[in-house]
Design a protein around this motif. Structure first.
Motif, PDB file in Angstrom:
ATOM      1  N   THR A 341      26.109 -46.225 -33.937  1.00  0.00           N
ATOM      2  CA  THR A 341      25.852 -47.750 -33.924  1.00  0.00           C
ATOM      3  C   THR A 341      24.484 -48.079 -33.429  1.00  0.00           C
ATOM      4  OG1 THR A 341      26.433 -48.257 -31.518  1.00  0.00           O
ATOM      5  CG2 THR A 341      28.345 -48.164 -32.982  1.00  0.00           C
ATOM      6  N   PHE A 342      23.984 -49.302 -34.049  1.00  0.00           N
ATOM      7  CA  PHE A 342      22.432 -49.343 -33.637  1.00  0.00           C
ATOM      8  C   PHE A 342      22.255 -49.719 -32.211  1.00  0.00           C
ATOM      9  CE2 PHE A 342      19.214 -52.908 -33.514  1.00  0.00           C
ATOM     10  CZ  PHE A 342      18.260 -52.000 -34.097  1.00  0.00           C
ATOM     11  N   GLU A 343      23.173 -50.358 -31.632  1.00  0.00           N
ATOM     12  CA  GLU A 343      23.296 -50.273 -30.242  1.00  0.00           C
ATOM     13  C   GLU A 343      22.999 -48.863 -29.386  1.00  0.00           C
ATOM     14  OE1 GLU A 343      26.255 -52.627 -28.221  1.00  0.00           O
ATOM     15  OE2 GLU A 343      25.142 -52.743 -26.342  1.00  0.00           O
ATOM     16  N   ASP A 344      23.977 -47.940 -29.990  1.00  0.00           N
ATOM     17  CA  ASP A 344      23.878 -46.506 -29.323  1.00  0.00           C
ATOM     18  C   ASP A 344      22.380 -45.994 -29.552  1.00  0.00           C
ATOM     19  OD1 ASP A 344      26.270 -46.585 -28.491  1.00  0.00           O
ATOM     20  OD2 ASP A 344      27.196 -45.802 -30.397  1.00  0.00           O
ATOM     21  N   LEU A 345      21.831 -46.345 -30.872  1.00  0.00           N
ATOM     22  CA  LEU A 345      20.703 -45.827 -31.331  1.00  0.00           C
ATOM     23  C   LEU A 345      19.533 -46.068 -30.479  1.00  0.00           C
ATOM     24  CD1 LEU A 345      19.327 -43.878 -33.614  1.00  0.00           C
ATOM     25  CD2 LEU A 345      18.914 -46.062 -34.823  1.00  0.00           C
ATOM     26  N   LEU A 346      19.449 -47.400 -30.033  1.00  0.00           N
ATOM     27  CA  LEU A 346      18.272 -47.929 -29.072  1.00  0.00           C
ATOM     28  C   LEU A 346      18.511 -47.853 -27.599  1.00  0.00           C
ATOM     29  CD1 LEU A 346      18.293 -51.581 -30.641  1.00  0.00           C
ATOM     30  CD2 LEU A 346      16.690 -49.667 -31.260  1.00  0.00           C
ATOM     31  N   LYS A 347      19.720 -47.348 -27.271  1.00  0.00           N
ATOM     32  CA  LYS A 347      19.944 -47.091 -25.668  1.00  0.00           C
ATOM     33  C   LYS A 347      19.652 -45.707 -25.587  1.00  0.00           C
ATOM     34  CE  LYS A 347      23.481 -50.525 -24.380  1.00  0.00           C
ATOM     35  NZ  LYS A 347      24.702 -50.841 -24.039  1.00  0.00           N
ATOM     36  N   ALA A 348      19.668 -44.625 -26.715  1.00  0.00           N
ATOM     37  CA  ALA A 348      19.441 -43.481 -26.527  1.00  0.00           C
ATOM     38  C   ALA A 348      18.087 -42.931 -26.172  1.00  0.00           C
ATOM     39  CB  ALA A 348      19.713 -42.623 -27.733  1.00  0.00           C
ATOM     40  N   PRO A 349      17.531 -41.954 -25.203  1.00  0.00           N
ATOM     41  CA  PRO A 349      16.320 -41.638 -25.100  1.00  0.00           C
ATOM     42  C   PRO A 349      15.508 -41.383 -26.267  1.00  0.00           C
ATOM     43  CG  PRO A 349      17.740 -40.306 -23.610  1.00  0.00           C
ATOM     44  CD  PRO A 349      18.818 -41.046 -24.812  1.00  0.00           C
ATOM     45  N   ALA A 350      14.333 -42.118 -26.344  1.00  0.00           N
ATOM     46  CA  ALA A 350      13.573 -41.601 -27.739  1.00  0.00           C
ATOM     47  C   ALA A 350      12.203 -41.030 -27.330  1.00  0.00           C
ATOM     48  CB  ALA A 350      13.315 -42.870 -28.340  1.00  0.00           C
ATOM     49  N   GLU A 351      11.641 -40.051 -28.171  1.00  0.00           N
ATOM     50  CA  GLU A 351      10.319 -39.553 -27.959  1.00  0.00           C
ATOM     51  C   GLU A 351       9.413 -39.700 -29.199  1.00  0.00           C
ATOM     52  OE1 GLU A 351       8.358 -34.892 -27.414  1.00  0.00           O
ATOM     53  OE2 GLU A 351      10.671 -35.193 -27.354  1.00  0.00           O
TER      54      GLU A 351
END
Length: 624
Positions: A341-351
């Motif tokens: 989901t889009f919400e999961d994507l934004l909450k995940a750690p990103a580098e």
């Protein structure tokens, strides 16, 4: 006196010519030492072999030696069926860094192969079947990245195999009739053409042979189990329960207290987050930058620098703007992101792993461990409906060497493309930023050129009516998966700006792409980009200004008829075929023609490059 001067000049010129077409004395000494160790117990070389310091290996006087076309470096040594009974001196052998093929079949060579064999970096073929070699196969074998064929059957090797699956281009592995133990490594069986480890002492489950090899390739190993053998593997032992020393009743009581405590803490956290969301909107991708570009106070961010100078940062995104969630993430056909989901994507750690004119690229690690690449696009004036239609059209056309998007998101503020993360980096890194220090040989470069050409030709043909080219083709968009198979990323993201005039100019005018009016030229952009990639492969040089500087330099060198100066020195030292490199260079020059109409189609380009590749393969087969 005039005649004497004439002879002096003649002898001097002859010596210069001979020196330019002969092998260095150090190489000859190393080869002689290598053969002396293979010969009889007294170390004396059979005079009939012709291996001595007074002759040249490349003029036909050295038995079993083949050199490159210029007669300047040794490429192949074939000493099959010569009753050799000594040992293999890998240190002396690998001093000859140009060596590609070594064949020692059907002798009586004994002893172990030392780790020094790993210094034969150009080695593509190693044949030593039917000898008396023993001991462990050196771990350094797994570092021979150019190795294509390894034949060591009918010896006395033992112990565990090194990490042979690390050699991505291996197509032959024959090791039957030895004493190897432990499990069979999980080779890339979809790539192997010949495989046999029968009558060894392997044990454990048989890896997935991809249906390409039968029982005869693994028979004679009593400890093996699983398909295609008719022996079931025993179930894995379940972990033994340890006594905790706490009664069941006490355990349940304590568990109850813990659950109640967790529920209370969750309730408090929920209230706090809800209150925080009401107080203000937070960043969508990077904390401290809002959707509309205004700055806010950043949270804790850890940063590091990668080798290309791009700042890498880890972000922890805990909330999103409520308006953005009204548009769902569109999941395409890939199973990688079916629950995303889009919400999961934004909450995940990103580098942050890359930043360019057309957007930023992030490595995102999901809660379940799945790693994705997210491309955040900027300055692309396209409606949400057009974007959606474009992505769905691209998704319908599948090619094994084109990386499909697994999902996308499009709103007024954001356009995101989600791809499966490819762990082995890009062609750019392989050419210009390799951490291994290993050379990138001619055959590998030619194979990459052919694979990219085939994939682009397929995509162009299937997207011709839609007018969708790649649009931003460059070496950093040619990626490698876990098997080192290449995949073209970001197909269909036509975001070329108006300054990329070299792609489209008919004599110097600048214009942006309009697919509806100039679909023909939009595909010619890819032809130009592919031509620049060919120049990178041939020259080993960095690309700047969309390749225009590299193109001008190549043209200037070719005009002066110094064509050989164009090629990467690594390719020259390797002894790569100058004729086939020149042929590939001619293809590149046609692709980068300033006039789009003069550039060939990708189908034409792919046909020519595959012809060059076939000539190279025939040459290798004739040498072996």
């Amino acid at each position: 006196m005039d005649r004497m001067a004439y002879w002096v000049v003649f002898i001097y010129l002859f010596s210069l010519f001979h020196a330019a077409h002969s092998v260095e004395d150090e190489v000859k000494q190393s080869l002689i030492k290598f053969l002396s160790k293979l010969s009889q117990g007294n170390g004396q070389i059979d005079p009939s072999f012709g291996w001595n310091m007074s002759s040249d290996p490349c003029n036909g006087q050295w038995k079993g030696v083949t050199c490159n076309d210029q007669s300047t470096s040794v490429k192949k040594i074939n000493l099959d069926n010569l009753n050799l009974i000594g040992t293999l001196d890998a240190e002396s052998l690998c001093s000859v860094q140009s060596l590609a093929v070594l064949s020692l079949n059907n002798n009586s060579i004994t002893g172990e192969i030392s780790e020094e064999i790993g210094k034969c970096k150009q080695l593509t073929h190693f044949y030593a079947h039917s000898n008396r070699l023993l001991g462990r196969l050196p771990n350094s074998f797994s570092g021979l990245s150019n190795l294509k064929r390894l034949v060591i059957s009918n010896n006395n090797f033992s112990g565990e195999l090194p990490n042979m699956p690390r050699i991505s281009g291996l197509i032959t592995f024959l090791a039957e009739n030895n004493q190897f133990t432990e499990e069979i490594p999980d080779f890339d069986f979809s790539n192997l053409q010949q495989f046999n480890v029968s009558f060894d002492n392997f044990s454990g489950p048989v890896p997935d042979l991809k249906g390409r090899f039968g029982v005869d390739s693994i028979m004679g190993n009593p400890g093996l189990c699983g398909n295609p053998l008719f022996i079931s593997c025993p179930p894995s032992p379940s972990p033994t329960k340890k006594s905790s020393g706490i009664s069941t009743e006490k355990f349940l009581t304590y568990s109850g207290y813990i659950v109640i405590g967790l529920i209370f803490l969750s309730f408090v956290a929920f209230k706090l987050v809800k209150r925080k969301n009401r107080q203000g909107k937070t960043s969508v991708v990077k904390k401290g930058v809002s959707v509309d570009g205004t700055s806010s106070k950043p949270s804790k961010v850890t940063s590091s620098e990668n080798k290309s100078g791009v700042s890498r940062s880890e972000y922890s995104i805990t909330s999103v703007e409520s308006g953005m969630l009204s548009t769902p993430l569109v999941i395409l056909t890939s199973p990688v992101a079916k629950e995303l989901t889009f919400e999961d994507l934004l909450k995940a750690p990103a580098e942050l792993i890359g930043r360019g004119r057309h957007g930023s690229l992030y490595k995102v690690t999901m809660e379940d461990g799945t790693t994705l690449s997210v491309k955040r696009i900027k300055d692309w004036n396209i409606s949400s409906d057009e974007f959606k239609q474009r992505m769905e059209k691209v998704d319908k056309v599948k090619h094994p060497n084109v990386s499909p998007a697994v999902a996308f998101y499009c709103s007024k503020e954001e356009k995101l493309l989600v791809y499966e993360y490819q762990q082995n980096g890009s062609l750019y890194r392989l050419l210009h930023g390799s951490q291994s220090g290993e050379t990138f040989d001619w055959c590998s470069r030619l194979n990459i050129a052919a694979s990219v050409a085939d994939a682009l030709a397929f995509m162009h043909e299937n997207h011709l009516d839609d007018g969708i080219p790649h649009g931003n083709l460059k070496s950093s968009n040619i990626l490698f998966d876990k098997h080192m198979d290449l995949c073209i990323s970001e197909y269909g993201l036509m975001v070329v700006d108006s300054q990329d005039s070299l792609f489209l100019a008919h004599g110097g005018g600048n214009k942006t792409v309009d697919n509806s009016k100039d679909a023909h030229n939009s595909f010619k952009i890819d032809i130009y980009g592919f031509g620049v990639i060919l120049l990178e492969l041939l020259t080993g040089k960095l690309v700047q200004s969309n390749g225009s500087e590299l193109a001008r330099w190549v043209h200037s060198v070719v005009r002066e008829e110094w064509t050989v100066e164009v090629f990467d020195k690594e390719l020259i030292l390797e002894g790569a075929s100058e004729e086939r490199m020149v042929n590939l260079l001619q293809v590149a020059l046609k692709c980068i023609n300033p006039s789009p109409e003069a550039r060939p189609s990708m189908n034409q380009v792919a046909l020519i490059i595959n012809t060059i590749k076939e000539e190279e393969e025939r040459s290798i087969v004739s040498e072996t």
